[in-house]
Design a protein around this motif. Structure first.
Motif, PDB file in Angstrom:
ATOM      1  N   ALA A 147       0.836  -1.188   0.000  1.00  0.00           N
ATOM      2  CA  ALA A 147       0.000   0.000   0.000  1.00  0.00           C
ATOM      3  C   ALA A 147       0.876   1.245   0.000  1.00  0.00           C
ATOM      4  O   ALA A 147       1.966   1.263   0.586  1.00  0.00           O
ATOM      5  CB  ALA A 147      -0.914  -0.012   1.218  1.00  0.00           C
ATOM      6  N   GLN A 159       2.014   5.122  -2.403  1.00  0.00           N
ATOM      7  CA  GLN A 159       2.143   5.752  -3.708  1.00  0.00           C
ATOM      8  C   GLN A 159       3.532   5.495  -4.273  1.00  0.00           C
ATOM      9  O   GLN A 159       4.535   5.574  -3.559  1.00  0.00           O
ATOM     10  CB  GLN A 159       1.894   7.261  -3.609  1.00  0.00           C
ATOM     11  N   ALA A 193      -1.647  -4.027  -3.357  1.00  0.00           N
ATOM     12  CA  ALA A 193      -2.309  -4.317  -2.081  1.00  0.00           C
ATOM     13  C   ALA A 193      -3.807  -4.111  -2.160  1.00  0.00           C
ATOM     14  O   ALA A 193      -4.531  -4.409  -1.201  1.00  0.00           O
ATOM     15  CB  ALA A 193      -1.716  -3.440  -0.986  1.00  0.00           C
ATOM     16  N   GLY A 194      -4.300  -3.587  -3.294  1.00  0.00           N
ATOM     17  CA  GLY A 194      -5.728  -3.372  -3.464  1.00  0.00           C
ATOM     18  C   GLY A 194      -5.989  -2.104  -4.254  1.00  0.00           C
ATOM     19  O   GLY A 194      -5.230  -1.130  -4.174  1.00  0.00           O
ATOM     20  N   GLY A 230      -7.167   1.309  -4.877  1.00  0.00           N
ATOM     21  CA  GLY A 230      -7.368   2.369  -3.913  1.00  0.00           C
ATOM     22  C   GLY A 230      -6.383   2.342  -2.759  1.00  0.00           C
ATOM     23  O   GLY A 230      -6.348   3.268  -1.948  1.00  0.00           O
ATOM     24  N   ARG A 231      -5.575   1.296  -2.674  1.00  0.00           N
ATOM     25  CA  ARG A 231      -4.551   1.209  -1.632  1.00  0.00           C
ATOM     26  C   ARG A 231      -3.154   1.355  -2.227  1.00  0.00           C
ATOM     27  O   ARG A 231      -2.297   2.030  -1.671  1.00  0.00           O
ATOM     28  CB  ARG A 231      -4.664  -0.109  -0.874  1.00  0.00           C
ATOM     29  N   THR A 232      -2.911   0.690  -3.342  1.00  0.00           N
ATOM     30  CA  THR A 232      -1.648   0.863  -4.067  1.00  0.00           C
ATOM     31  C   THR A 232      -1.884   1.808  -5.228  1.00  0.00           C
ATOM     32  O   THR A 232      -2.707   1.531  -6.106  1.00  0.00           O
ATOM     33  CB  THR A 232      -1.130  -0.484  -4.598  1.00  0.00           C
ATOM     34  N   ASP A 283      -5.056  -5.571  -8.548  1.00  0.00           N
ATOM     35  CA  ASP A 283      -5.215  -4.909  -7.247  1.00  0.00           C
ATOM     36  C   ASP A 283      -4.371  -3.646  -7.088  1.00  0.00           C
ATOM     37  O   ASP A 283      -3.593  -3.515  -6.139  1.00  0.00           O
ATOM     38  CB  ASP A 283      -4.887  -5.904  -6.116  1.00  0.00           C
ATOM     39  N   SER A 293      -4.204   0.906  -8.390  1.00  0.00           N
ATOM     40  CA  SER A 293      -4.751   2.061  -9.098  1.00  0.00           C
ATOM     41  C   SER A 293      -3.608   2.801  -9.783  1.00  0.00           C
ATOM     42  O   SER A 293      -2.482   2.850  -9.269  1.00  0.00           O
ATOM     43  CB  SER A 293      -5.470   3.002  -8.134  1.00  0.00           C
TER      44      SER A 293
END
Length: 468
Positions: free
Chosen positions: A49, A51, A69-70, A72-74, A98, A100
């Protein structure tokens, strides 16, 4: 399912371990990690997770996965280089999952490109602010001139595209596109929100399937299409299926042209101008269980365009229009070609606006209306001297048939007309030749059955509309 887990026995490495001191951009780390996995025959590169600033990265080996990690998380933040966040040529079983991706700083291109890949795909990936393209699968290799390779059985699941900024300038493409002879591509549960361009496109891509995909424009009416399919090439069997897909806020909800064999099942178009548009296409379009809702604004004054509008043969079953503001249009493009292949407006169809047919002898010469309900609407035909119309097992509620200049029309087989306006004529023909016949039909509440149609046997007329 086209693909599943293929790297369980292969190494799993973290992007963090490949980053060197002093590096602020993760592109070199990704390149080193992927090269390491390629030497080991594949594996998974993970992003925790957070940026990560990164440029375009080529996946140079098969059996390699990128795992965040998902959504909206990564977050991968694209740097200012052009290209795709991840791209692969001639590879097998390459997966991205998983995470963004924000492409706002990257000029041209976007999220993911698979060129000549097989059994690869993406799952739970969101891409925003791409420039010119977002998710692409083609036979043509990326950044390799005109080189091509077989693209087959690729899948995008649960992916999102939003804010794409360009289309058809310097090679722009749709947010989601299968093109250039890509075979058997599936898009499942993917969404497009407020992007420039046709949201989902298949262009000469045989066997493309869209399932539970949604194209949504929240900023008025987009001038593009929610779903579009085309292909002029004669050497491919371009079949496309849209199943349980929805378009909201587009000039065209679902569009078909050229040599496409299209099937629409369980779909919906809402707040579109044309809910479905078949424009100069060669093969029959088949539509089942489809709803056009609040469509047609801007079409009120046109002659040949409609909410449901087709220049060639179509089969409709359980298709309905709700709260529409313009006509439906069948075989209705002046200057087009005609065909002996039949148009079938079939059982379970329910229209709240007129169905125009046979304009300037274009499209199907034979049109069958079977088991259709017209609510406050009419069948209208004009200038179709080559057209034969058969209406059977259908009901007209406060509607009827209005026409002129048709080769032959027949209303029969239990068709039922009823109205609350006792001044109306059910079948109004603006000609004095008996090219329309009526038999085995019931008329309730009309002043008269017809002004010029020929009456056969089994015609029943009552003065008052019967209770239902």
């Amino acid at each position: 399912m086209f693909w599943g887990s293929a790297t369980l026995a292969l190494p799993v490495v973290s992007i963090v371990k490949y980053k060197k001191n002093g590096e602020t951009d993760y592109t070199p780390a990704a390149v080193r990690a992927i090269a390491d996995l390629k030497r080991q025959g594949g594996g998974t590169l993970t992003y925790p997770a957070g940026q990560f600033v990164q440029g375009p990265v080529e996946i140079t080996g098969s059996h390699i996965s990128i795992q965040g990690a998902g959504m909206g998380r990564t977050f991968l933040i694209r740097n200012s280089q052009r290209g795709y966040a991840f791209w692969a040529n001639r590879k097998q079983r390459v997966f991205i999952r998983d995470l963004s991706i924000d492409c706002d700083k990257s000029p041209i291109e976007g999220g993911i490109y698979f060129g000549g890949c097989t059994a690869s795909g993406a799952d739970r990936v969101s891409v925003q602010n791409a420039d010119a393209s977002t998710f692409v699968v083609e036979n043509q290799l990326f950044n390799a001139g005109n080189s091509t390779a077989v693209s087959d059985r690729n899948v995008f699941r649960n992916c999102r595209a939003s804010g794409q900024k360009r289309y058809h300038e310097v090679g722009g493409k749709s947010p989601f596109i299968a093109g250039g002879y890509a075979r058997n591509t599936r898009f499942e549960s993917c969404t497009v929100t407020d992007c420039v361009g046709d949201a989902f496109d298949s262009d000469n891509a045989p066997g493309t399937v869209f399932v539970r995909c949604v194209a949504r424009n929240s900023k008025g009416i987009s001038p593009y299409a929610g779903f579009w399919s085309e292909g002029e090439q004669t050497d491919s069997d371009h079949r496309v299926t849209w199943n349980a897909c929805k378009a909201v806020g587009y000039r065209v909800g679902f569009g078909v042209s050229e040599r496409v064999k299209a099937t629409i099942q369980n779909g919906e178009a809402e707040n579109c101008v044309n809910a479905v548009k078949g424009l100069h296409y060669q093969y029959r379009i088949a539509i089942t269980n489809f709803t056009a809702r609040n469509c047609g604004k801007g079409l009120e004054a046109t002659d040949t365009d409609g909410v449901l509008t087709f220049s060639g043969p179509v089969t409709l079953t359980k298709v309905r229009t709700l709260n529409t503001v313009a006509r439906n249009s069948f075989s209705n493009y002046g200057g087009g070609t005609s065909t002996n292949e039949e148009t079938i407006i079939g059982p379970g169809c329910d229209f709240d606006r007129d169905a125009y047919i046979s304009y300037e002898n274009s499209g199907s010469r034979r049109i069958t209306v079977d088991g259709v309900t017209f609510r406050g609407s009419n069948i209208r035909y004009y200038n179709g001297q080559l057209t034969e119309l058969l209406v059977k097992n259908s009901q007209f509620i406060n509607g009827g048939i209005v026409g002129a200049r048709i080769k032959q029309s027949r209303i029969t087989a239990g068709s039922r007309f009823s109205t609350t306006d006792s001044t109306k004529t059910a079948i109004q023909l603006s000609l004095d030749s008996y090219n329309t016949t009526v038999d085995n039909a019931t008329f309730e509440g009309y002043n008269r059955v017809s002004n010029n149609a020929k009456m056969g046997t089994g015609v029943r007329q009552t003065n008052r509309r019967q209770p239902r």
